[in-house]
Design a protein around this motif. Structure first.
Motif, PDB file in Angstrom:
ATOM      1  N   ASP A 178       5.103  -5.907   1.999  1.00 38.08           N
ATOM      2  CA  ASP A 178       5.178  -5.123   0.775  1.00 38.08           C
ATOM      3  C   ASP A 178       5.198  -3.630   1.098  1.00 38.08           C
ATOM      4  OD1 ASP A 178       5.006  -5.120  -2.139  1.00 38.08           O
ATOM      5  OD2 ASP A 178       3.121  -4.068  -1.789  1.00 38.08           O
ATOM      6  N   GLU A 180       4.860  -1.146  -1.067  1.00 36.74           N
ATOM      7  CA  GLU A 180       3.838  -0.416  -1.825  1.00 36.74           C
ATOM      8  C   GLU A 180       2.493  -0.442  -1.111  1.00 36.74           C
ATOM      9  OE1 GLU A 180       3.576  -1.356  -5.992  1.00 36.74           O
ATOM     10  OE2 GLU A 180       5.307  -0.092  -6.422  1.00 36.74           O
ATOM     11  N   GLN A 181       2.218  -1.551  -0.401  1.00 39.74           N
ATOM     12  CA  GLN A 181       0.964  -1.590   0.363  1.00 39.74           C
ATOM     13  C   GLN A 181       0.963  -0.515   1.438  1.00 39.74           C
ATOM     14  OE1 GLN A 181       0.407  -5.533   1.920  1.00 39.74           O
ATOM     15  NE2 GLN A 181       0.380  -6.389  -0.137  1.00 39.74           N
ATOM     16  N   GLU A 183       2.681   2.227   1.371  1.00 38.65           N
ATOM     17  CA  GLU A 183       2.576   3.538   0.728  1.00 38.65           C
ATOM     18  C   GLU A 183       1.142   3.820   0.300  1.00 38.65           C
ATOM     19  OE1 GLU A 183       7.118   3.808  -1.013  1.00 38.65           O
ATOM     20  OE2 GLU A 183       5.516   3.188  -2.340  1.00 38.65           O
ATOM     21  N   ALA A 184       0.486   2.773  -0.210  1.00 42.87           N
ATOM     22  CA  ALA A 184      -0.908   2.949  -0.611  1.00 42.87           C
ATOM     23  C   ALA A 184      -1.746   3.351   0.601  1.00 42.87           C
ATOM     24  CB  ALA A 184      -1.447   1.664  -1.228  1.00 42.87           C
ATOM     25  N   ALA A 185      -1.494   2.686   1.725  1.00 43.83           N
ATOM     26  CA  ALA A 185      -2.249   3.017   2.937  1.00 43.83           C
ATOM     27  C   ALA A 185      -1.950   4.442   3.375  1.00 43.83           C
ATOM     28  CB  ALA A 185      -1.891   2.036   4.043  1.00 43.83           C
ATOM     29  N   GLN A 186      -0.681   4.814   3.273  1.00 46.47           N
ATOM     30  CA  GLN A 186      -0.273   6.173   3.629  1.00 46.47           C
ATOM     31  C   GLN A 186      -1.059   7.192   2.804  1.00 46.47           C
ATOM     32  OE1 GLN A 186       3.978   5.964   3.421  1.00 46.47           O
ATOM     33  NE2 GLN A 186       4.161   8.149   3.722  1.00 46.47           N
ATOM     34  N   LEU A 199      -2.414  -3.469   8.634  1.00 44.70           N
ATOM     35  CA  LEU A 199      -1.582  -4.165   7.645  1.00 44.70           C
ATOM     36  C   LEU A 199      -0.538  -5.058   8.301  1.00 44.70           C
ATOM     37  CD1 LEU A 199      -0.973  -1.423   4.931  1.00 44.70           C
ATOM     38  CD2 LEU A 199      -2.574  -3.311   4.906  1.00 44.70           C
ATOM     39  N   PRO A 202      -2.117  -8.137  10.615  1.00 46.39           N
ATOM     40  CA  PRO A 202      -2.616  -9.236   9.784  1.00 46.39           C
ATOM     41  C   PRO A 202      -1.496  -9.949   9.033  1.00 46.39           C
ATOM     42  CG  PRO A 202      -3.964  -7.309   9.454  1.00 46.39           C
ATOM     43  CD  PRO A 202      -2.819  -6.866  10.290  1.00 46.39           C
ATOM     44  N   HIS A 203      -0.493  -9.174   8.606  1.00 46.71           N
ATOM     45  CA  HIS A 203       0.636  -9.789   7.907  1.00 46.71           C
ATOM     46  C   HIS A 203       1.364 -10.765   8.825  1.00 46.71           C
ATOM     47  CE1 HIS A 203       4.049 -10.067   5.175  1.00 46.71           C
ATOM     48  NE2 HIS A 203       4.843  -9.823   6.196  1.00 46.71           N
TER      49      HIS A 203
ATOM     50  N   LEU B  52       5.522  10.554  -1.580  1.00 44.64           N
ATOM     51  CA  LEU B  52       6.158   9.339  -1.072  1.00 44.64           C
ATOM     52  C   LEU B  52       7.667   9.491  -1.048  1.00 44.64           C
ATOM     53  CD1 LEU B  52       3.941   6.716  -2.908  1.00 44.64           C
ATOM     54  CD2 LEU B  52       3.841   7.400  -0.516  1.00 44.64           C
ATOM     55  N   SER B  72       1.800  12.911   2.469  1.00 42.72           N
ATOM     56  CA  SER B  72       1.070  12.431   1.289  1.00 42.72           C
ATOM     57  C   SER B  72      -0.412  12.235   1.574  1.00 42.72           C
ATOM     58  CB  SER B  72       1.694  11.144   0.769  1.00 42.72           C
ATOM     59  OG  SER B  72       1.689  10.173   1.766  1.00 42.72           O
ATOM     60  N   PHE B  81      -0.791   1.652  -7.987  1.00 44.39           N
ATOM     61  CA  PHE B  81       0.574   1.142  -8.091  1.00 44.39           C
ATOM     62  C   PHE B  81       0.671   0.026  -9.120  1.00 44.39           C
ATOM     63  CE2 PHE B  81       0.255   3.089  -4.002  1.00 44.39           C
ATOM     64  CZ  PHE B  81       1.499   3.626  -3.762  1.00 44.39           C
ATOM     65  N   ALA B  85      -0.841  -3.257  -5.040  1.00 37.53           N
ATOM     66  CA  ALA B  85      -0.751  -2.926  -3.607  1.00 37.53           C
ATOM     67  C   ALA B  85      -2.105  -2.980  -2.917  1.00 37.53           C
ATOM     68  CB  ALA B  85      -0.101  -1.549  -3.411  1.00 37.53           C
ATOM     69  N   TYR B  87      -4.708  -4.410  -0.142  1.00 38.08           N
ATOM     70  CA  TYR B  87      -4.470  -4.902   1.208  1.00 38.08           C
ATOM     71  C   TYR B  87      -4.888  -6.366   1.258  1.00 38.08           C
ATOM     72  CZ  TYR B  87      -4.663   0.136   1.612  1.00 38.08           C
ATOM     73  OH  TYR B  87      -4.475   1.472   1.402  1.00 38.08           O
ATOM     74  N   HIS B  89      -5.288  -8.743   3.372  1.00 34.49           N
ATOM     75  CA  HIS B  89      -6.128  -9.394   4.377  1.00 34.49           C
ATOM     76  C   HIS B  89      -7.535  -8.823   4.413  1.00 34.49           C
ATOM     77  CE1 HIS B  89      -2.627 -11.500   5.914  1.00 34.49           C
ATOM     78  NE2 HIS B  89      -1.977 -10.375   5.670  1.00 34.49           N
ATOM     79  N   PHE B  98     -11.451   1.465   2.659  1.00 32.14           N
ATOM     80  CA  PHE B  98     -10.445   1.712   3.706  1.00 32.14           C
ATOM     81  C   PHE B  98     -10.235   3.205   3.980  1.00 32.14           C
ATOM     82  CE2 PHE B  98      -5.862   1.809   5.071  1.00 32.14           C
ATOM     83  CZ  PHE B  98      -6.051   1.146   6.270  1.00 32.14           C
TER      84      PHE B  98
END
Ligand SMILES: Nc1ncnc2c1ncn2[C@@H]1O[C@H](COP(=O)(O)OP(=O)(O)OP(=O)(O)O)[C@@H](O)[C@H]1O
Ligand SMILES: [Mg+2]
Lengths: 286, 364
Positions: A178, A180-181, A183-186, A199, A202-203, B52, B72, B81, B85, B87, B89, B98
């Motif tokens: 994903d 968006e995941q 981007e969220a982490a970013q 991410l 684990p994926h 982004l 960003s 989002f 979004a 995580y 796991h 996080f």
């Protein structure tokens, strides 16, 4: 009523599968308990577990088992680690991505025998191989790979053959990650390495489990590469179980001992599978 | 005091000009909502603010600092989002912590923050679960919690409620409003649900084809739209738009000719030169059905009963259908001829290029 019809309809395929499996297995079991040497036809008397004793006490047995396990684990580690790294590298769009992907995957379409010949004659040959040329141009003594590091040479060939499979699976898996995941982490302050570590890896657990399982099945029975390149030698240095069995059956004409070896290989595969499923299988059920 | 200033912001995709010169200044603590039709660039604007997407021109300043080219992660913004979004796991607790762990915040502080955020969002009992073991609303709360723990300067939301069912959406909307009241942090919220826009926003930004159409409080937009686009976009059912073919001036009064019916309109409420024709905009609740002495006549085509009120669709002499809000249990029959009274004070006029030419009188 309904049930019996279901069973009836299923019966042909079940029976066929049973025959398919049972006949070779029982023949192997039968051969493993009789004296069956092609050089002495007609003397096929029952010998109990003698064939197993011969196989296990064979001087090649211990090296073959350990070589099989070393080959399996090393190739698994190389293909999974390199596979994950390379697929992560080629995941982001860049110029020539398509071509690079095709090139990375193409070794998978080369037959194992051809693969071994290429490595033996074009890469590792001490006189006109590319490795020798590199050594020479650096002013070093060229190495005769196949006789100095026979098992290592086989590992390189087999890894080269199987790395594309791992890459193919991992690249596909990465495309389903994903965005968006990420981007969220970013936005959470993660660097590229953090995203990869927390991410992407684990994926990839599940695809890694799949690659390990499938490769294990094939790597326990590597044969063509050894046959074409080192011939299992020098001594027993690059003999694995499959090659040892071949050795017994066709070089010493002893079908009985070879069958015993075959049954031992089945046993070994089951042991490996048992540990493997405990180690990676839980990722498959998620 | 301007907190977030966006100046002449441009965004070009490969072959699409998505943002065409956006100018916007936002004060600290404001709740700003971006609305607009699909594809107008709401998400693009939000993502450009978030960093982004890179901008192709213009500047973004936050709290006196130019952040246009900043990564960003360095902008001190948090985003929620549409797909949440989370995580997948990590447990809820790990999701929440996080960013703090990456920032190497001391463990005790992390635990304290996660505890207080999860308490305020009722996530305490879920901390050890993985995202896939949560319901949609719970995931949404985790996503919001993940943004809150970082205590960012601005929250960005991209249609955060659109994946929830209607009842939950109303509840989460209230929770968001409460959250904004409690935290007082600046929030930018993208939606195409105008109820969300009207109820949550301090100010609404209406976007159309990559440009800002109008900025204002929900009530301003509702009563005094700048253009026909805004007038039609805000309000359900839509504002009625009736063409006035001829306008004649009599002293201080304009007489609007709606196919034979005359409506008097104060001339001092029209800005600039007097037009010859105009489009008259009237919301359904500013039209009333009367026994006699109405301004326009029509025939009822259909009545929609909503329980608390009813909407009568009425066909006028020019075959146009308008909507009139009526009392819930009014005895209206199809094909009945009716008289309609117009509330001139709440009526707006648009010229032929769809810009507004009238002003609404100050409320007394
Ligand atoms: N990566 C991209 N490449 C090219 N064009 C894009 C890209 N992303 C968005 N666009 C275009 O930019 C325009 C604005 O897109 P955006 O996602 O901001 O719309 P939106 O207002 O959020 O719409 P929605 O309400 O449907 O989410 C659209 O016309 C879209 O086609
Ligand atoms: Mg969008």
């Amino acid at each position: 009523m309904k049930r019996s019809i279901t069973r009836l309809l299923m019966a042909p395929s079940v029976i066929l599968l049973l025959i398919w499996m049972i006949i070779p297995l029982s023949m192997t079991i039968y051969f493993s308990t009789i004296r069956y040497n092609l050089l002495y036809p007609g003397q096929n008397n029952f010998v109990g577990l003698l064939n197993f004793e011969f196989f296990i006490t064979d001087p090649g047995f211990i090296p073959a088992v350990s070589n099989t396990l070393i080959l399996l684990s090393t190739v698994l580690i190389i293909t999974v680690v390199l596979g994950v790294a390379l697929s992560a590298l080629i995941d982001k769009p860049f110029f020539g991505q398509g071509i690079v992907r095709v090139l990375l995957i193409s070794p998978f379409f080369i037959m194992p025998t051809v693969n071994a010949l290429i490595w033996k004659n074009m890469m590792m040959n001490p006189v006109y191989g590319i490795f020798a040329w590199i050594s020479n141009s650096l002013g070093l003594e060229p190495i005769d790979w196949l006789s100095t590091y026979p098992l290592m040479s086989v590992i390189i060939m087999v890894s080269w053959q199987w790395l594309p499979f791992a890459i193919l699976v991992f690249v596909t898996a990465l495309q389903s990650q994903d965005t968006e995941q990420k981007e969220a982490a970013q936005m959470d302050g993660a660097t590229g390495w953090h995203i990869f570590r927390y991410l992407t890896i684990p994926h990839l657990y599940r695809p890694i489990a799949v690659v390990v399982m499938i490769e294990t099945i094939f790597l326990l029975a590597v044969f063509a590469e050894i046959f074409v390149s080192t011939g299992g030698g020098p001594g027993y240095d690059s003999t694995n179980l499959a090659y040892l069995i071949y050795n017994q059956a066709l070089l010493q004409y002893d079908v009985g001992v070879a069958s015993a070896g075959g049954l031992f290989a089945v046993l070994l595969a089951n042991i490996v599978a048992f540990f493997l499923i405990r180690a990676v299988g839980k990722n498959l059920t998620v | 005091m301007t907190y977030l200033a966006i100046t002449e912001l441009q965004k070009h995709y490969d072959n699409y000009h998505a943002l065409r010169g956006i100018n916007l200044s936002i004060d600290e603590g404001e709740f700003i909502v971006f609305v607009g039709p699909s594809g107008c660039g709401k998400s693009t604007l939000l993502r450009t603010i978030a960093g982004l997407e890179s901008s192709s021109g213009g500047t973004i300043e936050l709290d006196g600092r130019d952040i246009t080219e900043l990564a960003s992660s360095k902008r001190d913004l948090a985003m929620v989002f549409q797909s949440y979004a989370l995580y997948p796991h990590m447990t809820v607790a790990d999701n929440l912590s996080f960013a703090l762990r990456l920032a190497k915040v001391p463990d005790a502080e992390i635990q304290e923050k996660v505890r207080s955020v999860s308490a305020s969002l009722q996530l305490d009992a879920l901390l050890e679960r993985k995202p896939k073991e949560l319901s949609g609303g719970q995931r949404q709360r985790v996503a919001i919690g993940r943004a809150i723990v970082r205590q960012p300067k601005v929250f960005l939301f991209d249609e955060p409620l659109s994946n929830l069912d209607a009842a939950l959406r109303v509840q989460m909307r209230l929770e968001l409003a409460r959250l904004h009241k409690k935290l007082g942090t600046t929030m930018i919220y993208v939606t195409h649900d105008q109820v969300e826009a009207m109820t949550l926003a301090d100010r609404v930004v209406i976007l159309n084809a990559g440009q800002i159409e109008q900025v204002g409080t929900p009530l301003e937009l509702y009563r005094q739209p700048n253009s026909r686009f805004v007038a039609e976009f805000i309000g359900t059912p839509k504002m009625n738009l009736i063409p006035a073919d001829k306008i004649t001036r009599k002293d201080d009064t304009l007489s609007l000719d709606l196919f034979g019916n005359n409506i008097d309109f104060p001339a001092n409420r029209v800005k600039g030169k007097l037009p010859e024709t105009a489009i008259v905009g009237i919301r359904p609740e500013h039209l009333t059905l009367v026994e006699e002495g109405g301004d326009i006549q029509g025939r009822i085509e259909l009545v929609e009963h909503l329980g608390s009120e009813a909407y009568a669709h009425i066909q006028l002499a020019n075959n146009q259908t308008i909507i009139v809000k009526a009392l819930a249990r009014s005895e209206l029959n199809d094909n009945q001829e009716v008289n309609i009274k117009v509330d001139v004070a709440e009526t707006v006029l648009f010229n032929e290029s769809d810009r507004v030419i009238s002003v609404i009188p100050e409320e007394v």
